[in-house]
Design a protein around this motif. Structure first.
Motif, PDB file in Angstrom:
ATOM      1  N   PHE A  99       4.411 126.826  25.133  1.00 27.07           N
ATOM      2  CA  PHE A  99       3.442 127.842  24.717  1.00 27.07           C
ATOM      3  C   PHE A  99       3.997 128.698  23.587  1.00 27.07           C
ATOM      4  CE2 PHE A  99       0.005 130.746  25.176  1.00 27.07           C
ATOM      5  CZ  PHE A  99       0.510 132.036  25.158  1.00 27.07           C
ATOM      6  N   TYR A 121       0.385 125.442  21.151  1.00 28.46           N
ATOM      7  CA  TYR A 121       1.543 124.874  21.828  1.00 28.46           C
ATOM      8  C   TYR A 121       2.323 124.006  20.840  1.00 28.46           C
ATOM      9  CZ  TYR A 121      -0.407 126.273  26.334  1.00 28.46           C
ATOM     10  OH  TYR A 121      -0.886 127.004  27.390  1.00 28.46           O
ATOM     11  N   GLN A 148       4.882 120.767  20.757  1.00 30.51           N
ATOM     12  CA  GLN A 148       5.368 119.664  21.575  1.00 30.51           C
ATOM     13  C   GLN A 148       6.335 118.813  20.759  1.00 30.51           C
ATOM     14  OE1 GLN A 148       2.399 116.890  23.067  1.00 30.51           O
ATOM     15  NE2 GLN A 148       3.704 116.276  24.781  1.00 30.51           N
ATOM     16  N   LEU A 161      -0.269 121.601  19.128  1.00 33.38           N
ATOM     17  CA  LEU A 161      -1.529 121.464  19.838  1.00 33.38           C
ATOM     18  C   LEU A 161      -2.245 122.794  19.917  1.00 33.38           C
ATOM     19  CD1 LEU A 161      -0.246 119.264  22.792  1.00 33.38           C
ATOM     20  CD2 LEU A 161      -1.803 118.510  21.002  1.00 33.38           C
ATOM     21  N   GLN A 173       8.883 115.516  24.623  1.00 35.43           N
ATOM     22  CA  GLN A 173       8.984 116.711  25.459  1.00 35.43           C
ATOM     23  C   GLN A 173       7.607 117.188  25.904  1.00 35.43           C
ATOM     24  OE1 GLN A 173      12.078 118.003  26.303  1.00 35.43           O
ATOM     25  NE2 GLN A 173      12.810 116.168  25.254  1.00 35.43           N
ATOM     26  N   GLU A 174       7.626 118.186  26.779  1.00 32.06           N
ATOM     27  CA  GLU A 174       6.374 118.794  27.196  1.00 32.06           C
ATOM     28  C   GLU A 174       5.956 119.875  26.203  1.00 32.06           C
ATOM     29  OE1 GLU A 174       9.293 119.374  28.352  1.00 32.06           O
ATOM     30  OE2 GLU A 174       9.497 121.387  29.254  1.00 32.06           O
ATOM     31  N   PRO A 175       4.671 120.195  26.181  1.00 30.36           N
ATOM     32  CA  PRO A 175       4.230 121.293  25.303  1.00 30.36           C
ATOM     33  C   PRO A 175       4.821 122.627  25.732  1.00 30.36           C
ATOM     34  CG  PRO A 175       2.374 119.934  26.004  1.00 30.36           C
ATOM     35  CD  PRO A 175       3.540 119.538  26.850  1.00 30.36           C
ATOM     36  N   PHE A 229      -8.011 120.683  24.823  1.00 32.19           N
ATOM     37  CA  PHE A 229      -7.020 120.509  23.774  1.00 32.19           C
ATOM     38  C   PHE A 229      -7.559 119.704  22.608  1.00 32.19           C
ATOM     39  CE2 PHE A 229      -2.898 122.039  25.294  1.00 32.19           C
ATOM     40  CZ  PHE A 229      -3.170 122.262  26.633  1.00 32.19           C
ATOM     41  N   GLY A 230      -7.041 120.001  21.416  1.00 29.25           N
ATOM     42  CA  GLY A 230      -7.277 119.174  20.261  1.00 29.25           C
ATOM     43  C   GLY A 230      -6.274 118.033  20.214  1.00 29.25           C
ATOM     44  N   SER A 231      -6.384 117.194  19.215  1.00 34.20           N
ATOM     45  CA  SER A 231      -5.486 116.045  19.068  1.00 34.20           C
ATOM     46  C   SER A 231      -4.192 116.391  18.358  1.00 34.20           C
ATOM     47  CB  SER A 231      -6.186 114.912  18.316  1.00 34.20           C
ATOM     48  OG  SER A 231      -7.286 114.431  19.067  1.00 34.20           O
ATOM     49  N   GLY A 232      -4.098 117.620  17.878  1.00 39.61           N
ATOM     50  CA  GLY A 232      -2.836 118.079  17.337  1.00 39.61           C
ATOM     51  C   GLY A 232      -2.619 117.809  15.864  1.00 39.61           C
ATOM     52  N   THR A 233      -1.653 118.531  15.320  1.00 39.74           N
ATOM     53  CA  THR A 233      -1.157 118.312  13.963  1.00 39.74           C
ATOM     54  C   THR A 233       0.298 117.892  14.074  1.00 39.74           C
ATOM     55  OG1 THR A 233      -2.632 119.915  12.909  1.00 39.74           O
ATOM     56  CG2 THR A 233      -0.578 119.390  11.759  1.00 39.74           C
ATOM     57  N   ARG A 234       0.608 116.743  13.505  1.00 35.44           N
ATOM     58  CA  ARG A 234       2.000 116.281  13.509  1.00 35.44           C
ATOM     59  C   ARG A 234       2.693 116.831  12.281  1.00 35.44           C
ATOM     60  NH1 ARG A 234       5.271 114.587  17.143  1.00 35.44           N
ATOM     61  NH2 ARG A 234       3.859 112.969  17.881  1.00 35.44           N
ATOM     62  N   LEU A 245       4.635 118.093  17.304  1.00 35.44           N
ATOM     63  CA  LEU A 245       3.179 118.051  17.386  1.00 35.44           C
ATOM     64  C   LEU A 245       2.708 119.434  17.795  1.00 35.44           C
ATOM     65  CD1 LEU A 245       0.548 116.257  17.439  1.00 35.44           C
ATOM     66  CD2 LEU A 245       0.986 115.983  19.900  1.00 35.44           C
TER      67      LEU A 245
END
Lengths: 116, 113
Positions: B45, B35, B37, B90, B41-43, B104-109, B88
């Protein structure tokens, strides 16, 4: 196509009080899942509660409960005894159970502030 | 029990470059979804991988591609980066036959400059 609408961009609640976050959705499907996810500043999306559309009974997880109104396509989240750690962005989300459509559709979120 | 692991946590790239983001699913999960994000905003897909194949794709251009390995880990590749790709990213994993919520993971910024 399915849509999820959260009409409250931000809300505030006093610590220990109860707050309700609203969510409506639109779908032509009869079977699906609905979720509330919490995203704190740490960024990780955390599942708060899940509701199967075929179940009439509202889901409950400790201080978190939902009011699921299938005919009205409404799915609100109630947080009781609000705690400082509940402060986060809350996303309402929809997941289809039709065929291979497995993605989650998110609403735009409600930022919840907890006032000490 | 390890959850979903994403790497790196932060990344800065220049417009036009290419980037690869990585995701290790939760133990026992075989399906990985990505995803995007944007800030505030919202994630949204991007796509989902199952059995090493792209099973479903969102409304993202072909510059976004992915891969799933036999150990179920996954990569997201973005070519010809645009400023608008800053977001971000996810990763979420699930067990293919389960209709549970994703983990979910914590994401990559990713920041594109």
């Amino acid at each position: 196509a399915q849509t999820v609408t959260q009409s409250q961009p931000e809300m505030s609640v006093q610590e220990a009080e109860t707050v309700t976050l609203s969510c409506t959705y639109d779908t032509s499907e009869s079977d699906y899942y609905l979720f509330w996810y919490k995203q704190p500043p740490s960024r990780q999306m955390i599942l708060v509660i899940r509701q199967e559309a075929y179940k009439q009974q509202n889901a409950t997880e400790n201080r978190f409960s939902v009011n699921f109104q299938k005919a009205a396509k409404s799915f609100s989240l109630k947080i009781s005894d609000s705690q400082l750690g509940d402060a986060a962005m809350y996303f309402c989300a929809y997941r289809s159970l039709v065929g291979r459509d497995d993605k989650i559709i998110f609403g735009k979120g409600t930022r919840l502030h907890i006032l000490p | 029990d390890a959850g979903v692991t994403q790497s790196p946590t932060h990344l800065i790239k220049t417009r036009g470059q290419q980037v690869t983001l990585r995701c290790s699913p939760k133990s026992g999960h075989d399906t990985v979804s990505w995803y995007q994000q944007a800030l505030g905003q919202e994630p949204q897909f991007i796509f989902q991988y199952y059995e090493e194949e792209e099973r479903q794709r969102g409304n993202f251009p072909d510059r976004f591609s992915g891969h799933q390995f036999p150990n179920y880990s996954s990569e997201l590749n973005v070519n010809a980066l645009l400023l608008g790709d800053s977001a971000l990213y996810l990763c979420a994993s699930s067990f293919g036959g389960s209709y549970q919520g994703y983990t979910f993971g914590s994401g990559t910024r990713l920041t594109v400059v």
